[in-house]
Each structure stands twice: as C-alpha cells, then as structure tokens.
Motif scaffolding. Structure first.
Motif, PDB file in Angstrom:
ATOM      1  N   ALA A 183       0.647  -1.163   0.051  1.00  0.00           N
ATOM      2  CA  ALA A 183       0.139   0.118  -0.118  1.00  0.00           C
ATOM      3  C   ALA A 183       0.620   1.372   0.049  1.00  0.00           C
ATOM      4  O   ALA A 183       0.301   2.229  -0.391  1.00  0.00           O
ATOM      5  N   ILE A 184       2.042   0.956   0.315  1.00  0.00           N
ATOM      6  CA  ILE A 184       3.060   2.263   0.417  1.00  0.00           C
ATOM      7  C   ILE A 184       3.105   2.974  -0.842  1.00  0.00           C
ATOM      8  O   ILE A 184       2.998   4.276  -1.064  1.00  0.00           O
ATOM      9  N   VAL A 185       3.654   2.230  -2.032  1.00  0.00           N
ATOM     10  CA  VAL A 185       3.729   2.799  -3.292  1.00  0.00           C
ATOM     11  C   VAL A 185       2.676   1.876  -4.134  1.00  0.00           C
ATOM     12  O   VAL A 185       3.547   0.845  -4.980  1.00  0.00           O
ATOM     13  N   PRO A 186       1.848   1.862  -4.390  1.00  0.00           N
ATOM     14  CA  PRO A 186       0.838   0.975  -4.944  1.00  0.00           C
ATOM     15  C   PRO A 186       1.172   0.858  -6.719  1.00  0.00           C
ATOM     16  O   PRO A 186       0.956  -0.025  -7.251  1.00  0.00           O
ATOM     17  N   GLN A 187       1.837   1.765  -7.285  1.00  0.00           N
ATOM     18  CA  GLN A 187       2.093   1.986  -8.441  1.00  0.00           C
ATOM     19  C   GLN A 187       3.256   0.962  -8.908  1.00  0.00           C
ATOM     20  O   GLN A 187       3.284   0.418  -9.983  1.00  0.00           O
ATOM     21  N   LEU A 188       3.949   0.548  -7.790  1.00  0.00           N
ATOM     22  CA  LEU A 188       5.295  -0.246  -7.915  1.00  0.00           C
ATOM     23  C   LEU A 188       4.773  -1.702  -7.309  1.00  0.00           C
ATOM     24  O   LEU A 188       5.082  -2.849  -7.853  1.00  0.00           O
ATOM     25  N   CYS A 189       4.078  -1.669  -6.271  1.00  0.00           N
ATOM     26  CA  CYS A 189       4.073  -2.819  -5.547  1.00  0.00           C
ATOM     27  C   CYS A 189       2.706  -3.659  -5.682  1.00  0.00           C
ATOM     28  O   CYS A 189       2.598  -4.789  -5.298  1.00  0.00           O
ATOM     29  N   GLN A 190       1.801  -3.248  -6.171  1.00  0.00           N
ATOM     30  CA  GLN A 190       0.331  -3.737  -6.538  1.00  0.00           C
ATOM     31  C   GLN A 190       0.005  -4.205  -7.678  1.00  0.00           C
ATOM     32  O   GLN A 190       0.242  -3.505  -8.821  1.00  0.00           O
ATOM     33  N   SER A 191      -0.282  -5.714  -7.937  1.00  0.00           N
ATOM     34  CA  SER A 191      -0.471  -6.083  -9.272  1.00  0.00           C
ATOM     35  C   SER A 191      -1.782  -6.018  -9.708  1.00  0.00           C
ATOM     36  O   SER A 191      -2.675  -5.612  -8.618  1.00  0.00           O
ATOM     37  N   ALA A 192      -1.971  -6.578 -10.844  1.00  0.00           N
ATOM     38  CA  ALA A 192      -3.321  -6.156 -11.314  1.00  0.00           C
ATOM     39  C   ALA A 192      -4.118  -7.438 -10.617  1.00  0.00           C
ATOM     40  O   ALA A 192      -3.737  -8.457 -10.215  1.00  0.00           O
ATOM     41  N   PRO A 193      -5.547  -7.125 -10.521  1.00  0.00           N
ATOM     42  CA  PRO A 193      -6.431  -8.067  -9.983  1.00  0.00           C
ATOM     43  C   PRO A 193      -6.303  -9.366 -10.651  1.00  0.00           C
ATOM     44  O   PRO A 193      -6.238  -9.695 -11.724  1.00  0.00           O
ATOM     45  N   GLY A 194      -6.116 -10.454  -9.661  1.00  0.00           N
ATOM     46  CA  GLY A 194      -5.977 -11.932 -10.033  1.00  0.00           C
ATOM     47  C   GLY A 194      -4.533 -12.506 -10.218  1.00  0.00           C
ATOM     48  O   GLY A 194      -4.388 -13.504 -10.425  1.00  0.00           O
ATOM     49  N   PHE A 195      -3.482 -11.309 -10.011  1.00  0.00           N
ATOM     50  CA  PHE A 195      -2.238 -11.939 -10.445  1.00  0.00           C
ATOM     51  C   PHE A 195      -1.542 -11.933  -8.829  1.00  0.00           C
ATOM     52  O   PHE A 195      -1.448 -10.929  -8.270  1.00  0.00           O
ATOM     53  N   ASP A 196      -1.015 -12.780  -8.595  1.00  0.00           N
ATOM     54  CA  ASP A 196      -0.320 -13.102  -7.311  1.00  0.00           C
ATOM     55  C   ASP A 196       1.160 -13.132  -7.475  1.00  0.00           C
ATOM     56  O   ASP A 196       1.823 -13.980  -7.803  1.00  0.00           O
ATOM     57  N   ARG A 197       1.741 -11.774  -7.010  1.00  0.00           N
ATOM     58  CA  ARG A 197       3.133 -11.497  -7.357  1.00  0.00           C
ATOM     59  C   ARG A 197       4.047 -12.743  -6.287  1.00  0.00           C
ATOM     60  O   ARG A 197       4.970 -13.108  -6.975  1.00  0.00           O
TER      61      ARG A 197
END
Length: 329
Positions: free
Chosen positions: A290-304
């Motif tokens: 949640a700190i830098v979502p542009q880098l850290c959050q993947s598209a829905p359904g993708f488990d990084r």
C-alpha cells in the motif's frame, strides 16, 4: 510525483553443488548480507550463503531474512551481479538474490550511479550502465574483502528493464540507438520516449564494444530498448540467455522489447512469457504494497508472491546449470 514513482519502478525489473569439491558437509541454507561502497562511491548489496539464526530486516520497500554478521563460507562460489532498472536501487530483486544465495551463489547488486531513485540525472546515459556493471565485477573479484570465496570463472548477470539492456550489452550486444528517433516519433508516450523528452537528450551516443568476457550466462527480464537490437547487434551474445516477458506490460509493451530481443538473439533463449503479469511484477514483493501501489500492487488476479516463488526457482536452476563447472577463459 507519479513520474518519480514510475522512475523508481524500473529498478526498484537441477540442484547442482555450486562450490568446488570440499569435504562433505551440509550446504548452508541461510543467507548473509552486507552493504558495501566501492572506491568510486557505488553502493552495493551483497548476499551470500551463511549459517546461523536469521533475523527479519526491512530493506527499503522490501524485506529479507538474513544472518547478521555472518561469515562467508569456505570454498569458491559462483558470482551473480544484478542490474536494476531506471530509477531503482540494489534492493529491487532481493528475493531472487536471497534464493540464489541459499543455492550457493554470491550475489552483488549495484545501485547505478545517476540512475536511481535518489538521483536520476543521468538516466538516459544508458551507455554508462555496462561499465558500472563491469566495475562491480572487478570490485568483487579484486577488492571485496571476501573475494577468495568467489570463483571468477563462474560469473553470471541478472538484469531487469534497463538492467536487462545492461546485461545484454555487457554480454556483447551492440544496440543501434539511432532507432530511438523513429521509435519515439511513432510512440511518444512510451516510457523510454517520455524519459528522453524529460531529460532533453537529443543525440544518440556512438556505441563501442562493452562486452565483458567474464560473464558466462545472463537472465534478462522485460528488457528496455529491445527494438534497438537486430541480429547483427546481438551476434556476439554467445552466452546462455534466459529471457522473460510480462504479457501485460504497460511500461514496455510487446512486441518492441522482449520479443525483439528474442528474435535477434543468435541462439534460442530459454524463454518465459508470464500471462497477466505487469512490468513491475518482476520486482520483489513489497513488504507493504500500500505504500507505493504504482510499484507494488499487481493487477487483480495476479499473485506476485506466487509468481516469484516459481520465478526464483527458474532463475536459480538456470544459473546452476549454466555455471555448474569451471569454464575456460
């Protein structure tokens, strides 16, 4: 602000016995870590096999479990050098570094001078990157205090995004950067073209041969500037290549980057395409997405995290196979 976050992102992209024959002993399963600064001021993160109780430590956006104050084990171990993407730092592939160290490798990741999240003033000086990677190898085999633990005949390189371009050129690739003009005329909103416009670089450098013959195998993930290579430009890349493409890459979209490299390589690479993965999914899972979502959050359904579990296994297996025995100079 968003541009700076995106700049930070491009960083921050057979079980084989790895040491020479030693008296029979259990292979260490823990990982030691240290930071070093080379004489020219380059920041390095170094991971290596270790034993002892690990502690959980934060490392920028990421975290790792490492043994504090661990000694490098005896024997001679292969070295992997890691090149991050534009605007990142040495920590962006920490999980892969840890996996490699657990498998018996020594791993050195540099923070590229002038192309990192603190200072991106030379981000378009892409020709400086291979030399910085080679300087890291030289430091590790000639000046690092534990250099006796490195087998200098078994060196590999891992690179993501601009780092992928870096390891390709360090392995013998010669890009035609004059192709940028037509590319950016057709795709002015692509990341590379936006960066060139922002830094007002109007001329392409002449490219000299920057091949480092010490590199014996490379892993390339989502390579930047792939379209600048043709068959002649990659003709001298004769080392084994593992190549990765994110199928939902919105930063370096197909077919201009990984696909162009795949088509131009003289040999058939070990190629992996990852459905639904985005560009930044090659970065390690963040400690707090949640700190830098542009880098850290993947598209829905993708488990990084699940992807990296298999990604790290594949990278370790590739380097283990290709650097398993000493190779002639």
């Amino acid at each position: 602000m968003l541009l700076r976050l995106v700049l930070a992102a491009l960083c921050l992209a057979p079980i084989v016995q790895m040491a020479q024959a030693q008296p029979a002993q259990a292979q260490p399963v823990q990982v030691g870590f240290e930071r070093q600064t080379t004489p020219d001021g380059t920041e390095l993160g170094i991971w290596y096999p270790a034993s002892g109780p690990p502690t959980h430590q934060q490392l920028g956006l990421y975290a790792h479990d490492v043994v504090v104050g661990a000694h490098v084990p005896t024997g001679r171990h292969p070295l992997i050098v890691v090149s991050h993407g534009t605007g990142g730092d040495f920590a962006g592939h920490v999980d892969t570094a840890v996996a490699l160290a657990r498998a018996g490798f020594i791993v050195a990741a540099l923070t590229h001078p002038g192309d990192n999240w603190r200072d991106n003033s030379r981000a378009t000086r892409i020709e400086e990157r291979p030399a910085a990677l080679s300087a890291t190898i030289t430091y590790m085999v000639q000046a690092w205090p534990d250099r006796a633990a490195i087998d200098a005949d078994r060196i590999g390189a891992f690179g993501f995004s601009a780092g992928g371009f870096t390891v390709l050129t360090a392995a013998g690739g010669r890009p035609d950067l004059a192709r940028l003009q037509d590319h950016c005329a057709q795709h002015p909103k692509f990341f590379d073209c936006s960066l060139i416009k922002a830094q007002k670089r109007t001329t392409a450098p002449a490219w000299s041969n920057l091949r480092d013959a010490r590199i014996k195998a490379i892993v390339v993930a989502a390579p930047a500037l792939g379209f600048t290579f043709d068959r002649a430009g990659l003709a001298d890349v004769r080392v084994p290549v593992q190549l990765w493409r994110a199928d939902n890459d919105q930063v370096l979209p197909a077919p201009f980057y990984a696909d162009a490299v795949r088509a131009a390589l003289p040999g058939v690479p070990e190629f992996h395409s990852i459905p639904n993965a985005g560009h930044f999914d090659f970065l390690a899972p963040c400690a707090n997405p949640a700190i830098v979502p542009q880098l850290c959050q993947s598209a829905p359904g993708f488990d990084r995290a699940a992807f990296h579990a298999s990604f790290d296994v594949a990278v370790v297996a590739f380097f283990s196979a290709k650097l398993a025995t000493q190779r002639p100079h």
